[in-house]
Design a protein around this motif. Structure first.
Motif, PDB file in Angstrom:
ATOM      1  N   LEU A 141      29.088  21.465  41.999  1.00 12.29           N
ATOM      2  CA  LEU A 141      29.575  20.091  42.040  1.00 12.29           C
ATOM      3  C   LEU A 141      28.650  19.291  42.946  1.00 12.29           C
ATOM      4  O   LEU A 141      28.350  19.702  44.064  1.00 12.29           O
ATOM      5  CB  LEU A 141      31.003  20.049  42.602  1.00 12.29           C
ATOM      6  N   TYR A 142      28.203  18.145  42.465  1.00 11.09           N
ATOM      7  CA  TYR A 142      27.370  17.246  43.248  1.00 11.09           C
ATOM      8  C   TYR A 142      28.196  16.017  43.589  1.00 11.09           C
ATOM      9  O   TYR A 142      28.794  15.411  42.701  1.00 11.09           O
ATOM     10  CB  TYR A 142      26.130  16.813  42.452  1.00 11.09           C
ATOM     11  N   ILE A 143      28.229  15.665  44.853  1.00 12.09           N
ATOM     12  CA  ILE A 143      28.872  14.423  45.275  1.00 12.09           C
ATOM     13  C   ILE A 143      27.746  13.482  45.686  1.00 12.09           C
ATOM     14  O   ILE A 143      26.902  13.832  46.516  1.00 12.09           O
ATOM     15  CB  ILE A 143      29.876  14.662  46.421  1.00 12.09           C
ATOM     16  N   VAL A 144      27.732  12.298  45.074  1.00 11.35           N
ATOM     17  CA  VAL A 144      26.600  11.388  45.189  1.00 11.35           C
ATOM     18  C   VAL A 144      27.100  10.006  45.612  1.00 11.35           C
ATOM     19  O   VAL A 144      28.049   9.481  45.027  1.00 11.35           O
ATOM     20  CB  VAL A 144      25.856  11.301  43.833  1.00 11.35           C
TER      21      VAL A 144
ATOM     22  N   THR B 266      38.402  14.822  51.519  1.00  9.57           N
ATOM     23  CA  THR B 266      38.604  13.773  52.525  1.00  9.57           C
ATOM     24  C   THR B 266      37.278  13.456  53.200  1.00  9.57           C
ATOM     25  O   THR B 266      36.924  12.298  53.389  1.00  9.57           O
ATOM     26  CB  THR B 266      39.645  14.221  53.567  1.00  9.57           C
ATOM     27  N   ASN B 267      36.531  14.486  53.589  1.00 11.12           N
ATOM     28  CA  ASN B 267      35.171  14.324  54.085  1.00 11.12           C
ATOM     29  C   ASN B 267      34.255  14.812  52.970  1.00 11.12           C
ATOM     30  O   ASN B 267      34.120  16.013  52.753  1.00 11.12           O
ATOM     31  CB  ASN B 267      34.962  15.130  55.369  1.00 11.12           C
ATOM     32  N   ALA B 268      33.638  13.870  52.262  1.00  9.20           N
ATOM     33  CA  ALA B 268      32.840  14.219  51.084  1.00  9.20           C
ATOM     34  C   ALA B 268      31.692  15.168  51.411  1.00  9.20           C
ATOM     35  O   ALA B 268      31.268  15.941  50.563  1.00  9.20           O
ATOM     36  CB  ALA B 268      32.293  12.950  50.435  1.00  9.20           C
ATOM     37  N   ALA B 269      31.197  15.135  52.630  1.00  6.21           N
ATOM     38  CA  ALA B 269      30.068  15.992  52.995  1.00  6.21           C
ATOM     39  C   ALA B 269      30.477  17.450  53.159  1.00  6.21           C
ATOM     40  O   ALA B 269      29.619  18.334  53.124  1.00  6.21           O
ATOM     41  CB  ALA B 269      29.420  15.481  54.280  1.00  6.21           C
ATOM     42  N   THR B 270      31.783  17.692  53.335  1.00  5.30           N
ATOM     43  CA  THR B 270      32.251  19.073  53.521  1.00  5.30           C
ATOM     44  C   THR B 270      33.515  19.332  52.703  1.00  5.30           C
ATOM     45  O   THR B 270      34.608  19.460  53.257  1.00  5.30           O
ATOM     46  CB  THR B 270      32.529  19.370  55.011  1.00  5.30           C
ATOM     47  N   PRO B 271      33.392  19.405  51.363  1.00  9.40           N
ATOM     48  CA  PRO B 271      34.569  19.715  50.555  1.00  9.40           C
ATOM     49  C   PRO B 271      35.112  21.095  50.914  1.00  9.40           C
ATOM     50  O   PRO B 271      34.349  21.988  51.285  1.00  9.40           O
ATOM     51  CB  PRO B 271      34.038  19.709  49.119  1.00  9.40           C
TER      52      PRO B 271
ATOM     53  N   PRO C 223      20.900   6.116  43.892  1.00 11.85           N
ATOM     54  CA  PRO C 223      21.971   7.045  44.253  1.00 11.85           C
ATOM     55  C   PRO C 223      21.434   8.174  45.135  1.00 11.85           C
ATOM     56  O   PRO C 223      20.313   8.637  44.937  1.00 11.85           O
ATOM     57  CB  PRO C 223      22.471   7.568  42.902  1.00 11.85           C
ATOM     58  N   LYS C 224      22.254   8.577  46.121  1.00 11.91           N
ATOM     59  CA  LYS C 224      21.816   9.594  47.085  1.00 11.91           C
ATOM     60  C   LYS C 224      22.819  10.735  47.164  1.00 11.91           C
ATOM     61  O   LYS C 224      24.013  10.505  47.299  1.00 11.91           O
ATOM     62  CB  LYS C 224      21.657   8.959  48.464  1.00 11.91           C
ATOM     63  N   GLN C 225      22.312  11.948  47.093  1.00 11.52           N
ATOM     64  CA  GLN C 225      23.176  13.128  47.173  1.00 11.52           C
ATOM     65  C   GLN C 225      23.812  13.238  48.546  1.00 11.52           C
ATOM     66  O   GLN C 225      23.139  13.133  49.566  1.00 11.52           O
ATOM     67  CB  GLN C 225      22.368  14.397  46.874  1.00 11.52           C
ATOM     68  N   VAL C 226      25.132  13.422  48.563  1.00  4.89           N
ATOM     69  CA  VAL C 226      25.861  13.687  49.807  1.00  4.89           C
ATOM     70  C   VAL C 226      25.923  15.185  50.024  1.00  4.89           C
ATOM     71  O   VAL C 226      25.656  15.671  51.123  1.00  4.89           O
ATOM     72  CB  VAL C 226      27.290  13.075  49.739  1.00  4.89           C
TER      73      VAL C 226
END
Length: 173
Positions: free
Chosen positions: A99-102, A144-149, A110-113
């Motif tokens: 899964l990529y969160i961008v 909740t914190n997209a950088a650390t699912p 667009p930048k990858q988170v």
């Protein structure tokens, strides 16, 4: 107006559906790929384009949709959903899984988170602080914190169904 959006090989069509008995195309714009699907959020359409990544199309002028940005981080983009300023892209091909969160707050860049997981993924739905990920089974992620699912729940198919049926699409209501 009320519009539907459709994608085919190399274009996005904008269809006026205000009169459901007489839909008509009002605009068409070129894109670099034929998307696996299409998601609309605000004045942008997001296309998961398999080995071409995810493309972002400005649909603010229904007569003239224009591709404005691309995220190339994933080579196997299968599905995308957008919540706020984040796009959630699933990937299941070419050995680039997960899964990529961008961050799509700037659609032109667009930048990858984060890239999360190392398994094939199909569909994705996001509601509130949770992402629901179809990856043969169903994973529930706290984003909740997209950088650390964080995976907070998991549903696996019963053993007698697992060999013939797997979950590759998901919707939440």
């Amino acid at each position: 107006g009320q519009y539907a959006y459709a994608t085919d090989r190399g274009s996005v069509s904008v269809i006026d559906v205000a009169d459901p008995a007489a839909p008509r195309e009002v605009g068409r714009g070129a894109v670099e790929c034929g998307g696996e699907g299409i998601t609309v959020a605000g004045k942008y359409a997001y296309l998961p384009c398999n080995d071409h990544g995810m493309h972002i199309v400005d649909i603010s002028d229904p007569r003239d949709p224009k591709q404005v940005g691309t995220f190339h981080g994933t080579d196997g983009a299968m599905d995308v959903t957008v919540a706020g300023k984040l796009a959630y892209i699933t990937s299941m091909e070419n050995d680039v899984f997960g899964l990529y969160i961008v961050d799509v707050s700037d659609p032109k860049s667009p930048k990858q988170v984060v890239r999360y997981g190392d398994w094939m993924t199909g569909g994705i739905a996001v509601q509130g602080h949770y992402a629901y990920l179809a990856r043969g089974n169903l994973s529930v992620l706290d984003v909740t914190n997209a950088a650390t699912p964080k995976e907070v729940g998991f549903f696996d198919l019963p053993a007698d169904l697992a060999t013939v049926s797997v979950a590759w699409r998901v919707a939440v209501a």
